[in-house]
Design an enzyme around this catalytic site. Structure first.
Site, short mmCIF file in Angstrom:
data_model
loop_
_atom_site.label_atom_id
_atom_site.label_comp_id
_atom_site.label_asym_id
_atom_site.label_seq_id
_atom_site.Cartn_x
_atom_site.Cartn_y
_atom_site.Cartn_z
CG LEU A 477 91.97 15.25 64.65
CD1 LEU A 477 90.89 14.39 63.10
CD2 LEU A 477 91.63 17.03 64.08
CG ASP A 478 91.11 16.37 72.98
OD1 ASP A 478 91.19 15.17 73.49
OD2 ASP A 478 90.25 17.30 73.15
CE LYS A 479 85.81 9.89 72.63
NZ LYS A 479 85.17 10.51 74.21
#
Length: 793
Positions: A477-479
């Site tokens: 997951l990207d932030k």
């Protein structure tokens, strides 16, 4: 009528040529939009029926050369009503041999063929298709479905009655010998009395099948028409006239019933999305709007949408604020608030106020059209089960044909068995041999699942990714924009002066209102929410790598970072301590400075999405291990980890670092990457399944990804996995059932317990059952929602 013209300008290499060209073209009455492509030296002009010569003369008046780009090849969609299984697909491939066709895609589900070709090559391809008894008609738009064939009630009904008469006459001649003299008084030989009505029935109902079957045999193609033709000819050869005629009539009726069931599947699929209006109110002069067909409206047009109406085309709001029902795209039932600058999608419902939108995509390129296109053309990226069925179908029919030939010849030749009995058994095997139930069931199942996915806020680019999602073990997951909103908010204020706080807020809000930087936008939103007044700013300018400055009420003020303060000698211990405390908490900071020094330090943090915690629980409920891969600093990543409970965190990652981490995670198992930005595109493309945020995701992220979350919710990934598992179960059910029925009837045929009538009913019934089972997935959204609710209850 809105149209688009592409002009090629050899001198167009930079804005110095592009800007004056764009201004001159926009000045022409009827031109709505001008787009420059310096790499291709192309100008795209959207206009309302402006003569192309005028466009060229305008460019030439500036001293540049110009010519209209005429594409030599374009994408064509052909409606081919007879395209129903792999046999016809093979015919299409033979018809394309020797022609300069590109990217041909044959889709038996939608009965369409898509090719890239120029007009002359397309004409040759259409002529070749006719030689294989395949009539093809070009259709203008990928969202235009071919018209369904009407059910032949009268023709099939009369043919069925005549075939039944032939069967009755045969039974009379066989069992009621006392009636025989009366019948023979007509002077017609007994076998002709049975054969003539059989031939009439065959001519009425099965002539097309026979012609197509014989052509297929001549080309070595053992499709269903070929098998039925052999079975009918064989039946006539052994004197089974009534059965041969009845089999062909029942086959035609079964094919018509299959068409009806598939058409219902297609309508159900398209009904999910095909909700855009046919006309729209378009501005034709300042303050004047006229109704125009949606298909004739191009990018750049200004469209007005009243409350209660559906948005006709994709666009951005130029004027007005409203609430939109986006459930058809995102699956989210709650209205979404939209204001100036926000994106709206075709087919969504305007709920509260009139809005004016600038069209950004033609009807054929809208999100709705792309979703329909992706669903209907899912065959381009087939799932493993679909590829297995296609390979199996190619060998299954020839194999059964060879077995039937052995059944017809081996017992009579080597065992002295009765010829007619074993030929009849072989013919029954041919009737049941068609793999239609297998070939049809897989695309119907996959497309039904993809249609349900769109209702759940998932745009999946093919059956491959739908089925492979069930294997996922890890999700990266990207932030920013994925777990967080991507919109920083003011989370803290450190006052370094004892008074004039309201004045400081006013100065900061005024200066921030002149800038589009995310931190400035956060200050602007804070001022709006707290009703902080703002003043006019003069002399505004950016300070590269530092911040901005300008004069508010005559006083010079700046919003700057710590580095600028250090260089200017304004970083006192209190200032450094304020910045350090924010950095430790994973926040960004900026200071308001005037001629007397630092007045205040604002802290900013990106806010966690409201559904992030729920989404992470959903991921774990389906067995996925989440990892955080972010380019943000370690403090910000650690803060997010504490808020969400994430255990696996990697920070300070460049795009190439994310790519390497995806490759490392793939060693643990199939991995998905979720992101929304340009920096995520390499990792999205490298992952087993790339998943992009559909609302705030960049075009590059959407293009690189295999799945788009149209509701931007992490929990939708768990829905993807559940739907994938459900789809796989239905596919296996259909394959197992179809093969079991076929092999069971083959054993009955060899044992002499199955008739040709039974074989036709078994084949048709199997097709209808597997199609109906696959179509059950159209109604599974409520079931998937219930699973999600129970997972975190």
């Amino acid at each position: 009528m809105m149209t688009t013209t592409h002009l090629l300008i050899d001198e167009l290499c930079c804005p110095s040529e592009g800007e004056p060209t764009a201004r001159a073209l926009r000045a022409i009455e009827g031109v709505t939009d001008v787009t420059m492509n310096y790499a291709l030296r192309r100008v795209t002009v959207a206009h309302n029926a402006v003569d192309e010569t005028r466009l060229i003369d305008t460019v030439r008046s500036l001293g540049f050369s110009a010519r209209v780009e005429v594409p030599t090849a374009k994408r064509h969609t052909l409606s081919v009503p007879a395209l129903c299984c792999e046999g016809e697909v093979a015919d299409c491939e033979r018809a394309a041999k020797g022609l300069s066709l590109e990217n041909m895609v044959c889709n038996p589900l939608t009965r369409t063929v898509m090719v890239t070709a120029d007009e002359a090559t397309l004409a040759s391809f259409l002529r070749n298709l006719k030689r294989f008894n395949l009539e093809a008609t070009p259709i203008n738009d990928v969202t235009t479905a071919p018209d369904p064939k009407p059910f032949p009630f009268v023709r099939c009904g009369v043919a069925l009655g005549i075939a039944f008469l032939s069967e009755v006459l045969d039974l009379i001649l066989e069992y009621r010998t006392d009636w025989l003299p009366t019948l023979l008084q007509s002077g017609v030989p007994a076998h002709l009395m049975v054969m003539i009505p059989a031939v009439i029935a065959l001519a009425m109902a099965g002539l097309t099948t026979m012609v197509g079957g014989l052509r297929a045999l001549l080309h070595g193609n053992l499709n269903m028409n070929a098998l039925m033709s052999v079975a009918v000819i064989g039946g006539f050869a052994i004197g089974a006239y009534p059965e041969a005629a009845m089999v062909l009539v029942l086959f035609e009726i079964s094919e018509a019933i299959e068409d009806l069931s598939l058409e219902r599947a297609r309508k159900s699929i398209r009904a999910l999305m095909n909700t855009t209006p046919e006309t729209a109110l378009v501005q034709t002069a300042p303050g004047s709007f006229e109704a125009m067909p949606v298909a004739a409206i191009g990018p750049g047009a200004l469209v007005r949408v009243a409350p209660g109406e559906r948005v006709p085309l994709d666009g951005r709001i130029r004027q007005g604020s409203t609430g939109l029902d986006q459930s058809m795209v995102t699956g989210e039932g709650l209205p979404a608030d939209k204001t100036v600058g926000d994106t709206v999608w075709a087919g969504t419902v305007n709920l509260t106020a009139t809005i004016d939108i600038v069209v950004t995509a033609a009807a054929s390129e809208s999100l709705t059209a792309r979703i329909i296109h992706a669903v209907e053309n899912a065959q381009q990226s087939k799932s493993p089960v679909q590829r297995f069925v296609d390979r199996f179908a190619r060998v299954y029919t020839p194999m059964v044909f060879a077995v039937a030939l052995g059944v017809a010849l081996i017992p009579p030749v080597f065992l002295g068995a009765e010829w007619l009995d074993w030929i009849y058994k072989a013919l029954v095997m041919l009737v049941i041999a068609c793999p239609c139930a297998l070939v049809i069931s897989t695309p119907v199942t996959v497309v039904s699942a993809l249609a349900t996915a769109t209702r759940c806020g998932l745009l999946i680019k093919g059956g491959l990714y739908l089925e492979e999602a069930r294997h996922l073990k890890v999700v990266a997951l990207d932030k920013t924009g994925t777990l967080t909103r991507g919109e920083p908010e003011v989370v803290g204020v450190v006052w370094l002066t004892k008074d004039a706080r309201e004045e400081s807020d006013q100065l900061a809000a005024s200066l921030a209102g002149m800038n589009q930087h995310p931190l400035s936008q956060a200050l602007t939103r804070r001022a709006r929410h707290q009703n902080i007044p703002t003043s006019n700013v003069t002399g505004f300018k950016a300070l590269p790598g530092a911040g901005v400055e300008g004069r508010v009420q005559g006083a010079l003020v700046r919003l700057v970072n710590l580095r600028w303060l250090e260089e200017a000698g304004l970083a006192t211990d209190a200032v450094r301590e304020a910045f350090a405390s924010y950095a430790k908490a994973g926040c960004s900071a900026t200071a308001l400075v005037d001629l007397f020094g630092v007045r205040v330090v604002y802290g900013f943090a990106d806010q966690l999405k409201s559904d992030a915690l729920e989404g992470l629980k959903q991921l774990e409920s389906v067995g996925l291990t989440p990892w955080l891969l972010t380019g943000d600093n370690e403090a910000a990543a650690a803060t997010l980890g504490r808020e969400t409970g994430l255990k696996h965190i990697e920070a300070n990652l460049l795009p190439e670092d994310k790519l390497r981490w995806i490759e490392r995670l793939q060693e643990m198992g199939p991995t998905a990457m979720v992101g929304d930005g340009i920096n995520d595109a390499p990792a999205l493309a490298r992952a087993d399944i790339g998943i992009a945020m559909g609302v705030k995701g960049t075009d590059s992220a959407m293009e690189a990804a295999h799945v788009a979350l149209m509701d931007d919710k992490i929990s939708s990934i768990a829905t993807l996995v559940r739907l994938s598992r459900l789809t796989h179960r239905v596919l296996l059910q259909n394959i197992t059932f179809a093969l079991a029925v076929k092999f069971g009837f083959m054993l009955l045929a060899v044992s002499g317990l199955a008739t040709m009538w039974m074989a036709v009913f078994a084949d048709t019934g199997t097709c209808l059952i597997v199609v109906a089972n696959g179509m059950r997935l159209l109604n599974k959204k409520a079931y998937l929602d219930r699973l999600a609710k129970n997972a975190t209850a």
